[in-house]
Design a protein around this motif. Structure first.
Motif, PDB file in Angstrom:
ATOM      1  N   GLY A  18       5.331  11.383  -6.368  1.00 47.28           N
ATOM      2  CA  GLY A  18       6.176  10.460  -5.620  1.00 47.28           C
ATOM      3  C   GLY A  18       5.295   9.486  -4.848  1.00 47.28           C
ATOM      4  O   GLY A  18       4.074   9.654  -4.760  1.00 47.28           O
ATOM      5  N   LEU A  19       5.913   8.463  -4.277  1.00 43.76           N
ATOM      6  CA  LEU A  19       5.183   7.447  -3.513  1.00 43.76           C
ATOM      7  C   LEU A  19       5.755   7.331  -2.105  1.00 43.76           C
ATOM      8  O   LEU A  19       6.977   7.362  -1.915  1.00 43.76           O
ATOM      9  CB  LEU A  19       5.271   6.083  -4.205  1.00 43.76           C
ATOM     10  CG  LEU A  19       4.616   5.956  -5.580  1.00 43.76           C
ATOM     11  CD1 LEU A  19       4.876   4.570  -6.166  1.00 43.76           C
ATOM     12  CD2 LEU A  19       3.116   6.207  -5.489  1.00 43.76           C
ATOM     13  N   LEU A  20       4.867   7.207  -1.133  1.00 44.46           N
ATOM     14  CA  LEU A  20       5.252   7.002   0.262  1.00 44.46           C
ATOM     15  C   LEU A  20       4.497   5.797   0.785  1.00 44.46           C
ATOM     16  O   LEU A  20       3.276   5.690   0.591  1.00 44.46           O
ATOM     17  CB  LEU A  20       4.919   8.230   1.108  1.00 44.46           C
ATOM     18  CG  LEU A  20       5.242   8.145   2.598  1.00 44.46           C
ATOM     19  CD1 LEU A  20       6.748   8.069   2.823  1.00 44.46           C
ATOM     20  CD2 LEU A  20       4.669   9.330   3.356  1.00 44.46           C
ATOM     21  N   ALA A  21       5.207   4.857   1.400  1.00 49.49           N
ATOM     22  CA  ALA A  21       4.547   3.688   1.984  1.00 49.49           C
ATOM     23  C   ALA A  21       3.441   4.146   2.921  1.00 49.49           C
ATOM     24  O   ALA A  21       3.658   5.035   3.758  1.00 49.49           O
ATOM     25  CB  ALA A  21       5.558   2.821   2.719  1.00 49.49           C
ATOM     26  N   TYR A  22       2.262   3.554   2.793  1.00 46.77           N
ATOM     27  CA  TYR A  22       1.119   4.023   3.593  1.00 46.77           C
ATOM     28  C   TYR A  22       1.413   3.916   5.084  1.00 46.77           C
ATOM     29  O   TYR A  22       1.000   4.778   5.870  1.00 46.77           O
ATOM     30  CB  TYR A  22      -0.137   3.220   3.235  1.00 46.77           C
ATOM     31  CG  TYR A  22      -1.334   3.679   4.008  1.00 46.77           C
ATOM     32  CD1 TYR A  22      -1.934   4.903   3.728  1.00 46.77           C
ATOM     33  CD2 TYR A  22      -1.852   2.918   5.065  1.00 46.77           C
ATOM     34  CE1 TYR A  22      -3.021   5.354   4.465  1.00 46.77           C
ATOM     35  CE2 TYR A  22      -2.940   3.368   5.792  1.00 46.77           C
ATOM     36  CZ  TYR A  22      -3.519   4.578   5.494  1.00 46.77           C
ATOM     37  OH  TYR A  22      -4.588   5.031   6.241  1.00 46.77           O
ATOM     38  N   THR A  23       2.142   2.884   5.485  1.00 49.08           N
ATOM     39  CA  THR A  23       2.436   2.708   6.912  1.00 49.08           C
ATOM     40  C   THR A  23       3.437   3.740   7.422  1.00 49.08           C
ATOM     41  O   THR A  23       3.627   3.881   8.629  1.00 49.08           O
ATOM     42  CB  THR A  23       2.994   1.301   7.170  1.00 49.08           C
ATOM     43  OG1 THR A  23       4.061   1.032   6.242  1.00 49.08           O
ATOM     44  CG2 THR A  23       1.907   0.244   7.003  1.00 49.08           C
ATOM     45  N   ILE A  56      -2.618   3.687  -3.782  1.00 49.80           N
ATOM     46  CA  ILE A  56      -2.461   2.615  -4.760  1.00 49.80           C
ATOM     47  C   ILE A  56      -2.018   1.340  -4.058  1.00 49.80           C
ATOM     48  O   ILE A  56      -1.382   1.380  -2.993  1.00 49.80           O
ATOM     49  CB  ILE A  56      -1.450   2.973  -5.867  1.00 49.80           C
ATOM     50  CG1 ILE A  56      -0.045   3.175  -5.279  1.00 49.80           C
ATOM     51  CG2 ILE A  56      -1.901   4.202  -6.656  1.00 49.80           C
ATOM     52  CD1 ILE A  56       1.047   3.309  -6.342  1.00 49.80           C
ATOM     53  N   LEU A  57      -2.373   0.191  -4.648  1.00 53.52           N
ATOM     54  CA  LEU A  57      -1.928  -1.119  -4.169  1.00 53.52           C
ATOM     55  C   LEU A  57      -1.135  -1.764  -5.302  1.00 53.52           C
ATOM     56  O   LEU A  57      -1.663  -1.977  -6.394  1.00 53.52           O
ATOM     57  CB  LEU A  57      -3.126  -1.999  -3.805  1.00 53.52           C
ATOM     58  CG  LEU A  57      -2.781  -3.417  -3.335  1.00 53.52           C
ATOM     59  CD1 LEU A  57      -2.143  -3.388  -1.953  1.00 53.52           C
ATOM     60  CD2 LEU A  57      -4.025  -4.312  -3.324  1.00 53.52           C
ATOM     61  N   LEU A 109       0.830  -1.205   0.000  1.00 53.42           N
ATOM     62  CA  LEU A 109       0.000   0.000   0.000  1.00 53.42           C
ATOM     63  C   LEU A 109       0.867   1.259   0.000  1.00 53.42           C
ATOM     64  O   LEU A 109       1.779   1.392   0.821  1.00 53.42           O
ATOM     65  CB  LEU A 109      -0.902   0.025   1.235  1.00 53.42           C
ATOM     66  CG  LEU A 109      -2.240  -0.698   1.163  1.00 53.42           C
ATOM     67  CD1 LEU A 109      -2.907  -0.673   2.540  1.00 53.42           C
ATOM     68  CD2 LEU A 109      -3.155  -0.067   0.128  1.00 53.42           C
ATOM     69  N   PHE A 110       0.547   2.192  -0.878  1.00 58.74           N
ATOM     70  CA  PHE A 110       1.307   3.439  -0.970  1.00 58.74           C
ATOM     71  C   PHE A 110       0.360   4.617  -1.175  1.00 58.74           C
ATOM     72  O   PHE A 110      -0.729   4.463  -1.717  1.00 58.74           O
ATOM     73  CB  PHE A 110       2.316   3.379  -2.130  1.00 58.74           C
ATOM     74  CG  PHE A 110       3.416   2.393  -1.920  1.00 58.74           C
ATOM     75  CD1 PHE A 110       4.618   2.780  -1.358  1.00 58.74           C
ATOM     76  CD2 PHE A 110       3.238   1.053  -2.250  1.00 58.74           C
ATOM     77  CE1 PHE A 110       5.631   1.859  -1.131  1.00 58.74           C
ATOM     78  CE2 PHE A 110       4.246   0.125  -2.033  1.00 58.74           C
ATOM     79  CZ  PHE A 110       5.444   0.526  -1.474  1.00 58.74           C
ATOM     80  N   GLN A 111       0.798   5.787  -0.705  1.00 62.09           N
ATOM     81  CA  GLN A 111       0.056   7.011  -0.970  1.00 62.09           C
ATOM     82  C   GLN A 111       0.867   7.882  -1.908  1.00 62.09           C
ATOM     83  O   GLN A 111       2.087   8.026  -1.767  1.00 62.09           O
ATOM     84  CB  GLN A 111      -0.229   7.779   0.321  1.00 62.09           C
ATOM     85  CG  GLN A 111      -1.052   9.047   0.073  1.00 62.09           C
ATOM     86  CD  GLN A 111      -1.735   9.577   1.305  1.00 62.09           C
ATOM     87  OE1 GLN A 111      -1.614   9.014   2.382  1.00 62.09           O
ATOM     88  NE2 GLN A 111      -2.469  10.664   1.158  1.00 62.09           N
ATOM     89  N   TYR A 154      10.438  16.324  -0.254  1.00 60.27           N
ATOM     90  CA  TYR A 154      10.460  14.894   0.082  1.00 60.27           C
ATOM     91  C   TYR A 154      10.064  14.686   1.544  1.00 60.27           C
ATOM     92  O   TYR A 154      10.318  15.549   2.390  1.00 60.27           O
ATOM     93  CB  TYR A 154      11.854  14.308  -0.151  1.00 60.27           C
ATOM     94  CG  TYR A 154      12.254  14.274  -1.613  1.00 60.27           C
ATOM     95  CD1 TYR A 154      11.963  13.165  -2.407  1.00 60.27           C
ATOM     96  CD2 TYR A 154      12.911  15.365  -2.196  1.00 60.27           C
ATOM     97  CE1 TYR A 154      12.320  13.139  -3.754  1.00 60.27           C
ATOM     98  CE2 TYR A 154      13.270  15.348  -3.535  1.00 60.27           C
ATOM     99  CZ  TYR A 154      12.968  14.232  -4.315  1.00 60.27           C
ATOM    100  OH  TYR A 154      13.311  14.215  -5.638  1.00 60.27           O
ATOM    101  N   PRO A 155       9.448  13.531   1.856  1.00 58.37           N
ATOM    102  CA  PRO A 155       9.100  13.246   3.256  1.00 58.37           C
ATOM    103  C   PRO A 155      10.358  13.215   4.103  1.00 58.37           C
ATOM    104  O   PRO A 155      11.330  12.542   3.745  1.00 58.37           O
ATOM    105  CB  PRO A 155       8.440  11.856   3.176  1.00 58.37           C
ATOM    106  CG  PRO A 155       8.028  11.694   1.746  1.00 58.37           C
ATOM    107  CD  PRO A 155       9.036  12.442   0.942  1.00 58.37           C
TER     108      PRO A 155
END
Length: 571
Positions: free
Chosen positions: A257-262, A223-224, A55-57, A274-275
């Motif tokens: 960009g993508l960040l892991a949902y957790t 997204i998954l 899972l990603f946001q 960037y995070p």
């Protein structure tokens, strides 16, 4: 057994020292356990989702004039397009509040009303996240435009039980009838998403024309990934994805960009696009205990707001130049207010009268507001554009009350509300309540830090007190001899205290640089923050010395006052 007896005799030999040591050890262990439990709880947030490793946001990163800003606001069409274009993505969903954040939606069933929090979500949402369905099919629960999936709590509140809720009708905001298609288990406390109901994504797009364009952003996008998908390859592919729908411009970049949902819960603060931090700073702390030369067609990222008349007066904002919206000017329905940051971003020399195009709506600037904070202090003040619309479908009514007449005013507002909209309950919130919600993390950490600072101070005092007792006991004859030879009470007290104060000064020399370093890291999480000054550390050091003196002085003065005859009797 013999060892236990030996330990017991040792403890009983000097009961006071033993008691202090055991109490300090017990408090230290207890404090450490509580801190580690809190750290574990923070790190486990959102990890209950069975597919959390995939899972990603999606987040957006916008760069202009070499400055990058990022956030989780994305386009309303993005989720479906990403799923359609990239085979690595198994599922995707948009996610957006139904009512203004912090307000909740008004719901009614056969005369019974309630106010609850709901979101628009894509059809894949319930299949992506592990929110167990009690009744209904997760594949079709959010397919119908007039369908609604509700929590067990909401089902029990309106219908008595989840079983009785399926197929029933709920009226939303006294204007839409929705059919209950599914009932899910109440959202657990270790979920960063908290909601009472969900409805389909298509109504969101239909109700908000801006959401069907690529120039506006607000919803979250999840997204998954498919099993075995290459995350880094996908992220490189989607980085420039938006340019399939918007044109490139010199000096401006729009990336994804993508960040892991957790990771979102702990890493929600962005730095340089960037995070980079967020609540993780607290977890780590406690674990270690649009422009010059730009064309008129340039597109920039703005925060937008829709207001009514008297917005500036009600909020007591300041105009840098120009005027507020006014009913006297009929053309103000096609006018804009912007803030100072927006003027700088667009490179406007004379902003008043400048023509702008906002979401396909053309208008001219009538006023420039001095910059003010409309987000938390974690974020920089962004370019802001405000337009007038007294007929906007939803939002928040802002009212400034006279301090002496708050109760009377609230009663009057309730009367007016019930007359105009009797089917919807009257609710209100004070602005300071809403403001405090922006800093819930800081308030939680403040309470924890205060609690453990008091415990640490108490444990330190126990240690100092124990050392003082031990020192006095071991030097009792020396003290007696010094008094016989003419030492005063002050001399003896100084002799016993100075050694411990040297230890306190040494501890301060070690603690102050570490404290400065940790506080600097924490303050960097805020776009606007105070500067650390020398007097803060001097004050803290002086307080530490004062507490140490009080702790030491009791035993030191007591020993100095004792008769030397008793201490030397055995000699």
């Amino acid at each position: 057994m013999q060892q236990v007896k030996s330990v017991w005799r040792f403890l009983m030999k000097d009961r006071l020292t033993s008691m202090l040591n055991v109490a300090g050890l017990a408090l230290g262990i207890c404090s450490s356990i509580f801190l580690l439990l809190w750290v574990q709880d923070e790190r486990q947030m959102d990890h209950f989702h069975k597919q959390s490793d995939r899972l990603f946001q999606v987040y957006s990163r916008n760069t202009y004039e070499g400055k990058s800003e990022a956030g989780f606001a994305t386009q309303g069409l993005l989720a479906d397009e990403l799923k359609r274009k990239f085979p690595e993505i198994e599922m995707a969903s948009g996610f957006e509040y139904i009512a203004a954040p912090g307000t909740g939606s008004n719901l009614e069933v056969k005369g019974k009303t309630g106010k609850m929090v709901g979101f628009f979500a894509g059809n894949d949402f319930l299949s992506m996240f592990s929110y167990p369905l009690l009744l209904g099919n997760k594949t079709f629960a959010l397919a119908a435009p007039d369908g609604i999936a509700i929590s067990r709590r909401m089902a029990t509140y309106f219908f008595g039980s989840p079983e009785e809720a399926i197929g029933q009708t709920i009226r939303l905001e006294a204007e839409e009838d929705l059919e209950v298609t599914a009932v899910f288990e109440d959202i657990p406390a270790n979920s960063s998403q908290q909601f009472d109901f969900l409805r389909a994504w298509k109504p969101f797009i239909a109700k908000n024309k801006w959401a069907s364009t690529w120039g506006s952003a607000s919803p979250a996008t999840f997204i998954l990934l498919k099993k075995g998908a290459d995350l880094y390859l996908l992220e490189s592919k989607i980085q420039d994805f938006l340019y399939q729908y918007i044109s490139r411009e010199n000096g401006i970049e729009h990336e994804l960009g993508l960040l892991a949902y957790t990771d979102k819960y702990l890493y929600s603060v962005f730095k340089n696009g960037y995070p980079s931090g967020g609540r993780i700073a607290y977890v780590r702390l406690f674990t270690i205990l649009a422009m010059p030369g730009k064309s008129e067609e340039t597109t920039l990222s703005f925060t937008d707001a829709i207001v009514g008349y008297d917005f500036i007066k009600t909020m007591r904002l300041q105009l840098e130049e120009g005027r507020d919206f006014s009913a006297v000017f009929g053309t103000d329905t096609a006018a804009f207010l912007i803030n100072e940051t927006a003027v700088k971003a667009m490179g406007l020399k004379q902003p008043i009268g400048q023509m702008l195009n906002w979401n396909g709506r053309e208008g001219h600037v009538i006023g420039v507001l001095k910059d003010f904070h409309f987000n938390s202090m974690h974020q920089v003040i962004e370019p802001l554009i405000i337009r007038l619309d007294d007929d906007w479908g939803w939002g928040t009514v802002l009212i400034r009350l006279a301090p002496q007449k708050i109760e009377k005013a609230l009663q009057g507002l309730k009367t007016i509300h019930q007359r105009m909209n009797p089917a919807v309950p009257f609710t209100y919130q004070f602005s300071d309540w809403e403001f405090s919600k922006l800093y819930q993390s800081e308030q939680t950490v403040s309470r924890i830090a205060t609690c453990f600072a008091v415990l640490a101070t108490f444990i330190s005092c126990l240690g100092l007190f124990g050392l003082t007792v031990f020192s006095v006991t071991s030097r009792v004859k020396e003290i007696g001899v010094r008094k016989v030879l003419g030492a005063s009470v002050a001399n003896v007290a100084y002799l016993l205290s100075v050694g411990f104060l040297k230890l306190v000064f040494l501890a301060l020399l070690l603690a102050i640089p570490i404290g400065w370093w940790i506080m600097s890291i924490w303050l960097n999480n805020f776009a606007y923050h105070i500067n650390l000054s020398w007097w803060m550390f001097v004050s803290a050091g002086a307080l530490a010395i004062f507490i140490a003196l009080i702790t030491i002085s009791f035993q030191a003065v007591k020993a100095a006052l004792d008769s030397p005859i008793e201490s030397l009797r055995s000699e």
